[in-house]
Design an enzyme around this catalytic site. Sequence first.
Site, PDB file in Angstrom:
ATOM      1  CG  ASP A  41     -10.471   7.994  26.133  1.00  8.06           C
ATOM      2  OD1 ASP A  41      -9.159   7.759  26.241  1.00  8.06           O
ATOM      3  OD2 ASP A  41     -11.363   7.172  26.229  1.00  8.06           O
ATOM      4  CD  GLU A  43      -4.830  15.906  27.231  1.00 11.73           C
ATOM      5  OE1 GLU A  43      -4.028  16.650  27.249  1.00 11.73           O
ATOM      6  OE2 GLU A  43      -5.338  15.181  28.142  1.00 11.73           O
ATOM      7  CE1 TYR A  44      -4.209   7.679  20.614  1.00 12.50           C
ATOM      8  CE2 TYR A  44      -6.570   7.704  19.907  1.00 12.50           C
ATOM      9  CZ  TYR A  44      -5.146   7.046  19.837  1.00 12.50           C
ATOM     10  OH  TYR A  44      -4.773   5.988  18.926  1.00 12.50           O
ATOM     11  CD  GLU A 124       2.100 -17.442 -28.184  1.00 15.06           C
ATOM     12  OE1 GLU A 124       1.427 -17.150 -26.941  1.00 15.06           O
ATOM     13  OE2 GLU A 124       2.214 -18.586 -28.532  1.00 15.06           O
ATOM     14  CE  LYS A 126       5.229 -11.165 -20.176  1.00 23.83           C
ATOM     15  NZ  LYS A 126       4.332 -10.436 -19.409  1.00 23.83           N
ATOM     16  CD  GLU A 183      -2.373 -12.586 -18.875  1.00 25.75           C
ATOM     17  OE1 GLU A 183      -1.976 -13.807 -19.093  1.00 25.75           O
ATOM     18  OE2 GLU A 183      -1.471 -11.806 -18.026  1.00 25.75           O
ATOM     19  CE  LYS A 299       3.695 -18.592 -25.171  1.00 29.64           C
ATOM     20  NZ  LYS A 299       2.080 -18.851 -25.025  1.00 29.64           N
ATOM     21  CE  LYS A 323       7.710  -6.965 -19.760  1.00 30.18           C
ATOM     22  NZ  LYS A 323       7.836  -7.312 -18.353  1.00 30.18           N
ATOM     23  CB  CYS A 417      19.419   2.638  11.676  1.00 27.72           C
ATOM     24  SG  CYS A 417      17.667   2.174  11.492  1.00 27.72           S
TER      25      CYS A 417
END
Length: 694
Positions: A41, A43-44, A124, A126, A183, A299, A323, A417
């Site tokens: 323990d 060492e861990y 509107e 955002k 929002e 909209k 955006k 991988c």
Amino acid sequence: MSETEIPTSLRSARAEHKRLGAEIARHDVAYHQNDAPIVSDAEYDALKRRYAAIEAAYPELAGEDSLSDRIGAPPSEKFAKVRHAVPMLSLGNLFADAEAAEFVARVKRFLGLGEEAPLAFTAEPKIDGLSCSLRYEDGVLTRAATRGDGFEGEDVTANVRSIADIPQTLAAGAPAVLEARGEVYMTHADFSALNARQQAAGEKVFANPRNAAAGSLRQIDAAITAARPLRFFAYGWGEVSAPLATTQHGVIAAFARLGLPTNPRVRLCHSLEEMLAAYRALEADRARLGYDIDGVVYKVDDLALQARLGFVSRAPRWASAHKFPAQRATTTLRDIEIQVGRTGALTPVARLDPVTVGGVVVQNATLHNEDEIARKDVRIGDTVILQRAGDVIPQILGVVLERRPAEARPYVFPQTCPRCGSAAVREVDEKGEADVVRRCTGGLVCPAQAVERLKHFASRLAMDIEGLGDKQIEEFYDAGLIRAPADIFTLEARDRASLEKIKDREGFGETSARNLFAAIAARRRAPLNRFIFALGIRRIGETNARRLARHFHTFEALRAAATKENALEELTAIDGVGATVAEAVVDFFAETHNTQALDALLVEVTPEPMEAAATSSPIAGKTVVFTGALEKMTRDEAKAMAERLGAKVSGSVSKKTDLVVAGPGAGSKLAKAGEFGVEVIDEDEWLARVGGAG
Ligand code: IVH
């Protein structure tokens, strides 16, 4: 190197961090899984201390796959779920003026209007916050819910009651039931003050006002929410017992009359030019508004037209978000790391010197794939141009060549991988073109793929197992407790003893374990669409999973169809399912590893049959063909209406066709209908049958 000396370069620190991580993980497996520790323990503990010391000196390493926080805090936010009577959907995005023009043209086409026909839209701001639905009954606030996955959100009523901006009761004249949507956000000033307070108190500092608003609203302790200055703008609605107005701008005005806060910068526009002018004006004033906006929402103003336009998938046809351009910054690329995804895809991730872009500190960015790195010739050590737009992962746009260090070498993409050592290949399609994505061929032997599949399975939009987040799955996988989805459900019975150990070592409390077992038990029955999505079949996202569930109703029916000889034909007959998707489904069920894992899973979990959409409609489940000219609606509109009512729309007449709607000029399809004895009706009859139902 002695235990107290800390590596002097990031590179050597990273190497040691990685080596220690692997060693600790090995000891963890020995301890938890094999009950046979290799080290004492003490060492861990020394290994873990050194690991933590390196992370303290190089905090950037702590974010990189760190063991130190594998089992973090158990999910603290336990809110009751609220099913939205009307789903809370999202918006499609427009990134350029030309796309906005195309949006307007598309709407007009759908409605059968000429290009020059007048059509009004609202523009509107955002608001960059989080959406929230407020339910008022007889004018009194009775419930507030977050958006959640759009169908089911979290009950945040107690928290919302403490937001001063939100009235507890509406002014006279409110309909009996009104779900106002809008929002929740935080102003710049309140955000800075909050962060200053947080910092002084040694508490978490928020990256931006949106995170601060979300973190504040989703507090279990409503008193904390009350101490955070949240605000609200109403812009939409869910269930309403009586219409508030006939136009979008009319509803917003009605909201204001009822006492709900509305945004003063909403404009009514009568042309594309006016819409774009509103966009420019908001963009110019953006920094002066005092709160974050990330674009403009257009909209269709007329609500009757909104209803005709309806929705595609999860976004309205009648609205879209234009955006603002993304924000940019430059920084240094420190390293390129390869992540292995659920389907084995090797994704290069850039590790960067932290830099602030648009108010958010960025340390990682996606490099997409091998070809992208080569095309941009991105090298470790380069100064790179970074772009961040909204919520998406920041991107590297290119390199500042003048600042390239002399020793920088082209990046060599791994051919194996990094997690399991299997060959990583680029699939070649029938045209001989290599896929942009290089994939690990390790399949089930690759721990990275297995872990990612499990994360997907338990995730919110899939099986939604609360308390079994990414970190927990990694921990349980490493400890050998969960290797396949079925193991999740046998965890409690099988591994109480092992869990006890994790609990002791990693601070996974008794309560979190009990909650987790309860959350798992609650998912032994699962809606069919979620179950299909959770399987992680390639190309089967949420929408396709829903399509398959709607079409087949039961999992057995899907499986039977996918393993039949003419499976491809049967699957491609489903509206919206193409050849590649059908092939992916067939391939999935043809793979024995998958069916074994699936059979084990089906012992534990029962997918619930899905009811046909709109069974009450007279055309639900029928296959309909439209031919000839339609006079009262466009072909797109007719098709959308039929699909909304649960019918399948096909382009050609066959024995399986149930109904042909024929208008003037119908030709060969009409003749075929006669041949097969299919019922033929005209447009008026069609409208009479579906009348009102749409
Ligand atoms: S309308 C079905 N209007 O943007 C229509 N959304 O990206 C749904 N948002 O989930 C939304 N300001 O949280 C609408 N004026 C506005 C908005 C707005 C901000 C948010 C909302 C939505 C997200 C979609």
